[in-house]
Structures are given as structure tokens and as C-alpha cells.
Scaffold this active site. Sequence first.
Site, short mmCIF file in Angstrom:
data_model
loop_
_atom_site.label_atom_id
_atom_site.label_comp_id
_atom_site.label_asym_id
_atom_site.label_seq_id
_atom_site.Cartn_x
_atom_site.Cartn_y
_atom_site.Cartn_z
N VAL A 52 0.76 -1.25 0.15
CA VAL A 52 0.05 0.01 0.00
C VAL A 52 0.81 1.29 -0.11
O VAL A 52 0.15 2.23 -0.29
CB VAL A 52 -1.02 0.02 1.11
N SER A 131 -7.75 3.62 15.07
CA SER A 131 -7.66 2.97 16.33
C SER A 131 -7.95 3.68 17.38
O SER A 131 -7.80 4.93 17.26
CB SER A 131 -6.16 2.36 16.45
N TYR A 144 2.65 4.69 15.99
CA TYR A 144 1.45 4.17 15.60
C TYR A 144 0.21 5.07 15.87
O TYR A 144 -0.73 5.40 15.09
CB TYR A 144 1.28 2.89 16.50
N1 LIG Z 1 -5.95 -5.65 16.23
C1 LIG Z 1 -6.24 -4.52 17.11
O1 LIG Z 1 -6.47 -4.70 18.18
C2 LIG Z 1 -6.57 -3.40 16.20
C3 LIG Z 1 -6.91 -2.19 17.16
C4 LIG Z 1 -6.97 -1.11 16.58
C5 LIG Z 1 -6.66 -0.81 15.11
N2 LIG Z 1 -6.30 -1.95 14.29
C6 LIG Z 1 -6.05 -1.62 12.85
O2 LIG Z 1 -6.79 -2.39 12.35
C7 LIG Z 1 -5.84 -3.02 11.15
C8 LIG Z 1 -5.83 -4.51 10.82
O3 LIG Z 1 -5.01 -4.98 11.93
P1 LIG Z 1 -4.99 -6.46 12.33
O4 LIG Z 1 -4.95 -6.53 13.73
O5 LIG Z 1 -6.12 -7.13 11.63
O6 LIG Z 1 -3.58 -6.86 11.69
P2 LIG Z 1 -2.99 -7.99 10.84
O7 LIG Z 1 -1.60 -7.94 11.06
O8 LIG Z 1 -3.63 -9.23 11.43
O9 LIG Z 1 -3.06 -7.81 9.48
C9 LIG Z 1 -2.76 -6.74 8.73
C10 LIG Z 1 -2.34 -7.02 7.26
O10 LIG Z 1 -2.05 -5.88 6.68
C11 LIG Z 1 -0.90 -6.48 5.72
N3 LIG Z 1 0.08 -5.09 5.53
C12 LIG Z 1 1.02 -4.69 6.33
N4 LIG Z 1 1.60 -3.76 5.76
C13 LIG Z 1 1.36 -3.91 4.33
C14 LIG Z 1 1.58 -3.23 3.16
N5 LIG Z 1 2.77 -2.19 3.10
N6 LIG Z 1 0.92 -3.32 2.08
C15 LIG Z 1 -0.18 -4.40 1.75
N7 LIG Z 1 -0.25 -5.05 2.97
C16 LIG Z 1 0.20 -4.79 4.16
C17 LIG Z 1 -0.28 -7.37 6.45
O11 LIG Z 1 0.33 -8.45 5.52
C18 LIG Z 1 -1.56 -8.23 7.06
O12 LIG Z 1 -2.08 -9.19 6.18
C19 LIG Z 1 -4.57 -2.32 11.17
O13 LIG Z 1 -4.59 -0.90 10.36
C20 LIG Z 1 -4.58 -1.86 12.70
O14 LIG Z 1 -3.73 -0.90 13.05
C21 LIG Z 1 -5.97 -3.12 15.09
#
Ligand SMILES: NC(=O)c1ccc[n+]([C@@H]2O[C@H](COP(=O)([O-])OP(=O)(O)OC[C@H]3O[C@@H](n4cnc5c(N)ncnc54)[C@H](O)[C@@H]3O)[C@@H](O)[C@H]2O)c1
Length: 247
Positions: A52, A131, A144
Site C-alpha cells: 500500500v 484505532s 502508531y
Molecule cells: N488488532 C487490533 O487490536 C487493532 C486495534 C485497532 C486498530 N487496528 C488496525 O486494524 C488494521 C488491521 O489490523 P489487524 O490486527 O487485523 O492486523 P494483521 O497484522 O492481522 O493484518 C494486517 C495485514 O496488513 C498487511 N500489510 C501490512 N503492511 C502492508 C503493506 N505495506 N501493504 C499491504 N499489506 C500490508 C499484512 O500483511 C497483514 O495481512 C490495522 O490498520 C490496525 O492498525 C487493529
Amino acid sequence: MSRSVVVTGGASGIGLATVHRLHREGWHVVAVDRNTDALPEDERITPVLADVTDETQVDAAVEAADRLGDGLGAVVTCAGVVRNAPVTETTLADFRRSLDVNLTGTFLVCRAAARVMLQRGAGGSLVTISSVSGLRGGEQRAGYASSKGGVLALTQVLAGELGPAGIRANCVAPGATDTPLVRVAQPPAVRDAVVASIPLGRYAHTEEIAAVIAFLAGSESTFVTGQTWCVDGGQTAGPGWRLGEKP
Ligand SMILES: NC(=O)c1ccc[n+]([C@@H]2O[C@H](COP(=O)([O-])OP(=O)(O)OC[C@H]3O[C@@H](n4cnc5c(N)ncnc54)[C@H](O)[C@@H]3O)[C@@H](O)[C@H]2O)c1
């Protein structure tokens, strides 16, 4: 025919749950990730290997999605990275990486989507992922939280600028959600402290975040734009601590 939706970060966690949910709702889902091995195969799920932060790859993925079915109807920007460290130990490279993937990546995807949606003239929906850290910081989250606060502001700009063309933009701010990202970033003691600060007393399931994303992407939310949707079990509303036993 159905409209297409681009979901970045679609191979894992919240993104993967969103791919499944939107697919069930009839969308043609273009799942963009830098690793597509874990993606399900289906005639309405198109995996795209892309980063991305790469403008050319993002533009190509979004334009390809617009050529499917009735054209691009929505994007969901789940791709994200987290690197926890005290501010004094946060390297410039790590700070920049957070901004690059979480904020610049969101900008590139939404800009590409806005361009094709404006050209098609049929409106659309942009769903960004922030988040609770983007709303109120948190320890060891300089990069972050800064990136996620930026996503909130960016979403409001998108809503204001693109609303007249029928393009909506909303932000989902998940609280602690049980995904590979948090399993790596949070040791058990941290998880216990987090759970204690959540009125509903647990981490979210990815499907609970995906349900709100699907609502905002789809046709049930046509007068909703420019908003931040906290899906956090009450964490940002609660006191952050407990005086005594659970009720
Ligand atoms: N899990 C939580 O508690 C939480 C809380 C608040 C916000 N979020 C946000 O939700 C979103 C998803 O988080 P998640 O916990 O499902 O994470 P995750 O690590 O399970 O999934 C993230 C995905 O993004 C992909 N990714 C990372 N960098 C990339 C890049 N440069 N180009 C393309 N793909 C890329 C990874 O390969 C992965 O498949 C994130 O933006 C995270 O900040 C998560």
C-alpha cells in the site's frame, strides 16, 4: 452484476474477516496484501499482491477493481503495522514506517478510489481504519498513534471534499481485537491490563469489527459520512480502571 470493493490488509485479521463478510454480502472483493497466501479462493475474491505504500501498485489495484462488475463501490483500508517502543527508543525508521503504511497507504488507496469513483459518477464509500490509539494515544505508540490520528483527520477531509459527489468517508477505530498483529505486539501481562480497561471485559472478535465496516461500506448507511466509529467494547467511554469486583 455487483459492485467491487478493495480491502487492503485482506489476508489477515480484521481485513480477512472483512473480505469474508463483504463476499457474503455479494460484493466482488479485491483483497490487497503484501502476502496473499492465506486468502480464500473464489470467483468473487480477487487476491492482489501489492504494497500500500507503492503508488503505482495501489493505482493499478484500484483501477483493476473498478473494471469488475458494476465498478468500484467501496474501499476498506485495513493494512497496518504496529511497532511498540518508548518514544526515546523509537527509531526514525520505525516512526516513518508507521506513517508510511498506516497513513500514507490509506491516503494512496483513498485517492486512487476517489479518482475512479469521481470519473464513474456513481458515488461510493471509503472506510478507513484508525484505532483507539488514534483518539487518545497510549504508551509506547508514538509512530502508531500519530499515524492513526492522521487517518481520522484524513477521513474528515475526504468526507468534506467528496461528499458533494456522493462519496462517503468514515473511519472505524477498533479497540483491542484478537488478531495476529496484537498477538505479536502484546505479551500476556499487557493483554490482562487491556482487558481490565474494557467494560465488556474482552478483546473484540474480528467479525465484530467487520460487521461495522460492512455497514459503512454498504447501502444501509447512505446518510453517514465523516464519522469515527469506535468499536471498542466501551474502552474509550469507561474510566480505564475498576474500583472493585465486576458487577
Ligand atoms: N488488532 C487490533 O487490536 C487493532 C486495534 C485497532 C486498530 N487496528 C488496525 O486494524 C488494521 C488491521 O489490523 P489487524 O490486527 O487485523 O492486523 P494483521 O497484522 O492481522 O493484518 C494486517 C495485514 O496488513 C498487511 N500489510 C501490512 N503492511 C502492508 C503493506 N505495506 N501493504 C499491504 N499489506 C500490508 C499484512 O500483511 C497483514 O495481512 C490495522 O490498520 C490496525 O492498525 C487493529
